[in-house]
Design a protein around this motif. Structure first.
Motif, PDB file in Angstrom:
ATOM      1  N   ASN A   1      -2.064  -9.075   1.140  1.00 58.22           N
ATOM      2  CA  ASN A   1      -1.785  -9.715   3.399  1.00 58.22           C
ATOM      3  C   ASN A   1      -2.567  -7.763   3.172  1.00 58.22           C
ATOM      4  O   ASN A   1      -2.017  -6.880   3.000  1.00 58.22           O
ATOM      5  CB  ASN A   1      -0.721  -9.144   3.850  1.00 58.22           C
ATOM      6  CG  ASN A   1      -0.822  -8.752   5.542  1.00 58.22           C
ATOM      7  OD1 ASN A   1      -1.958  -7.967   6.101  1.00 58.22           O
ATOM      8  ND2 ASN A   1       0.205  -9.363   6.010  1.00 58.22           N
ATOM      9  N   GLU A   2      -3.893  -7.798   3.491  1.00 56.90           N
ATOM     10  CA  GLU A   2      -4.228  -6.687   3.730  1.00 56.90           C
ATOM     11  C   GLU A   2      -3.992  -5.377   4.442  1.00 56.90           C
ATOM     12  O   GLU A   2      -4.451  -4.375   4.681  1.00 56.90           O
ATOM     13  CB  GLU A   2      -6.674  -6.739   4.098  1.00 56.90           C
ATOM     14  CG  GLU A   2      -6.433  -7.248   5.272  1.00 56.90           C
ATOM     15  CD  GLU A   2      -8.074  -7.044   5.981  1.00 56.90           C
ATOM     16  OE1 GLU A   2      -8.604  -6.452   4.990  1.00 56.90           O
ATOM     17  OE2 GLU A   2      -8.176  -8.006   6.799  1.00 56.90           O
ATOM     18  N   ASN A   3      -3.232  -5.918   5.577  1.00 54.84           N
ATOM     19  CA  ASN A   3      -3.011  -4.564   6.203  1.00 54.84           C
ATOM     20  C   ASN A   3      -2.234  -4.119   5.804  1.00 54.84           C
ATOM     21  O   ASN A   3      -1.488  -2.543   6.129  1.00 54.84           O
ATOM     22  CB  ASN A   3      -1.809  -5.559   7.292  1.00 54.84           C
ATOM     23  CG  ASN A   3      -3.391  -6.006   8.498  1.00 54.84           C
ATOM     24  OD1 ASN A   3      -4.105  -5.451   8.971  1.00 54.84           O
ATOM     25  ND2 ASN A   3      -2.548  -7.491   8.389  1.00 54.84           N
ATOM     26  N   VAL A   4      -0.847  -4.528   4.913  1.00 52.31           N
ATOM     27  CA  VAL A   4      -0.394  -3.637   4.267  1.00 52.31           C
ATOM     28  C   VAL A   4      -0.197  -3.950   2.485  1.00 52.31           C
ATOM     29  O   VAL A   4       0.405  -3.550   2.191  1.00 52.31           O
ATOM     30  CB  VAL A   4       1.596  -4.419   4.420  1.00 52.31           C
ATOM     31  CG1 VAL A   4       1.965  -4.179   6.054  1.00 52.31           C
ATOM     32  CG2 VAL A   4       1.908  -5.779   3.956  1.00 52.31           C
ATOM     33  N   GLU A   5      -1.414  -4.996   2.162  1.00 53.97           N
ATOM     34  CA  GLU A   5      -0.882  -4.791   0.657  1.00 53.97           C
ATOM     35  C   GLU A   5      -2.066  -4.505   0.606  1.00 53.97           C
ATOM     36  O   GLU A   5      -3.220  -4.871   1.000  1.00 53.97           O
ATOM     37  CB  GLU A   5      -0.350  -6.669   0.598  1.00 53.97           C
ATOM     38  CG  GLU A   5       0.576  -6.632   0.517  1.00 53.97           C
ATOM     39  CD  GLU A   5       1.180  -7.782  -0.025  1.00 53.97           C
ATOM     40  OE1 GLU A   5       2.224  -8.356  -0.113  1.00 53.97           O
ATOM     41  OE2 GLU A   5       0.526  -9.375   0.372  1.00 53.97           O
TER      42      GLU A   5
ATOM     43  N   LYS B   1       0.686  -1.289  -0.028  1.00 58.48           N
ATOM     44  CA  LYS B   1      -0.142  -0.122   0.246  1.00 58.48           C
ATOM     45  C   LYS B   1       0.669   0.941  -0.060  1.00 58.48           C
ATOM     46  O   LYS B   1       2.007   1.358   0.759  1.00 58.48           O
ATOM     47  CB  LYS B   1      -0.796   0.055   1.369  1.00 58.48           C
ATOM     48  CG  LYS B   1      -1.512  -0.946   1.571  1.00 58.48           C
ATOM     49  CD  LYS B   1      -2.374  -0.909   2.765  1.00 58.48           C
ATOM     50  CE  LYS B   1      -4.433  -1.696   2.069  1.00 58.48           C
ATOM     51  NZ  LYS B   1      -4.999  -1.392   3.729  1.00 58.48           N
TER      52      LYS B   1
ATOM     53  N   ASP C   1      -8.086 -11.992  -1.274  1.00 58.44           N
ATOM     54  CA  ASP C   1      -8.323 -11.524   0.050  1.00 58.44           C
ATOM     55  C   ASP C   1      -8.108 -12.413   0.930  1.00 58.44           C
ATOM     56  O   ASP C   1      -7.131 -12.023   2.307  1.00 58.44           O
ATOM     57  CB  ASP C   1     -10.219 -11.398   0.551  1.00 58.44           C
ATOM     58  CG  ASP C   1     -10.496  -9.920   0.307  1.00 58.44           C
ATOM     59  OD1 ASP C   1     -10.329  -9.206   0.415  1.00 58.44           O
ATOM     60  OD2 ASP C   1     -11.524 -10.164  -0.029  1.00 58.44           O
TER      61      ASP C   1
ATOM     62  N   ILE D   1       2.757   2.600   2.695  1.00 62.80           N
ATOM     63  CA  ILE D   1       3.729   1.400   3.767  1.00 62.80           C
ATOM     64  C   ILE D   1       5.193   0.865   3.201  1.00 62.80           C
ATOM     65  O   ILE D   1       5.004   1.228   2.161  1.00 62.80           O
ATOM     66  CB  ILE D   1       3.475  -0.091   3.352  1.00 62.80           C
ATOM     67  CG1 ILE D   1       1.446   0.277   4.267  1.00 62.80           C
ATOM     68  CG2 ILE D   1       3.410  -1.068   4.269  1.00 62.80           C
ATOM     69  CD1 ILE D   1       1.654   0.191   5.351  1.00 62.80           C
TER      70      ILE D   1
END
Lengths: 83, 83
Positions: B68-72, B10, B63, B13
């Motif tokens: 990795n939804e936290n960082v990507e 993201k 998903d 990040i």
């Protein structure tokens, strides 16, 4: 200008990461998946206004550093928009 | 049908791999590069003839497993041609 370099394992080259992802997807029930290959997507922001020059330079970078020509192929294109 | 999943760090990040690549490119003299981000390009071959379904399923896979939804973040599209 933003240039995208896509680096993928060559067809016919063993791709252990792709195989591992496929096995994991099958374990999750995604049985429709019958092939996975995992490569890199490299986004370069460059101080260059001429697209042809930017692409030529990025191809040199891929040849020299970003891709391993023994096992990987690459494609370079200019991003259509900054996003 | 072939579906492409592009997974990128993201914006905002820290991307240590991208930073390392940029430093290496500068050492090679590619001083026009002022930003590098390195992500994954995942090519899925699926037994599915409906593009909308193939995309929806691939988004679920991203998903669940691929990103990795936290960082990507990720984008999914159908490949225009088998290549």
């Amino acid at each position: 200008m933003r240039v995208i370099v896509e680096v993928m394992p060559k067809e016919g080259i063993l791709d252990p990461q792709g195989k591992a992802v496929m096995q994991a997807l099958h374990q999750l029930g995604y049985d429709e998946v019958n092939g996975v290959r995992v490569g890199k997507r490299i986004v370069l922001d460059v101080n260059e206004t001429d697209a042809a020059t930017a692409i030529k330079r990025a191809e040199e970078m891929a040849d020299t550093l970003l891709a391993n020509e023994n096992v990987e192929g690459f494609k370079v294109h200019v991003a259509e928009e900054i996003a």
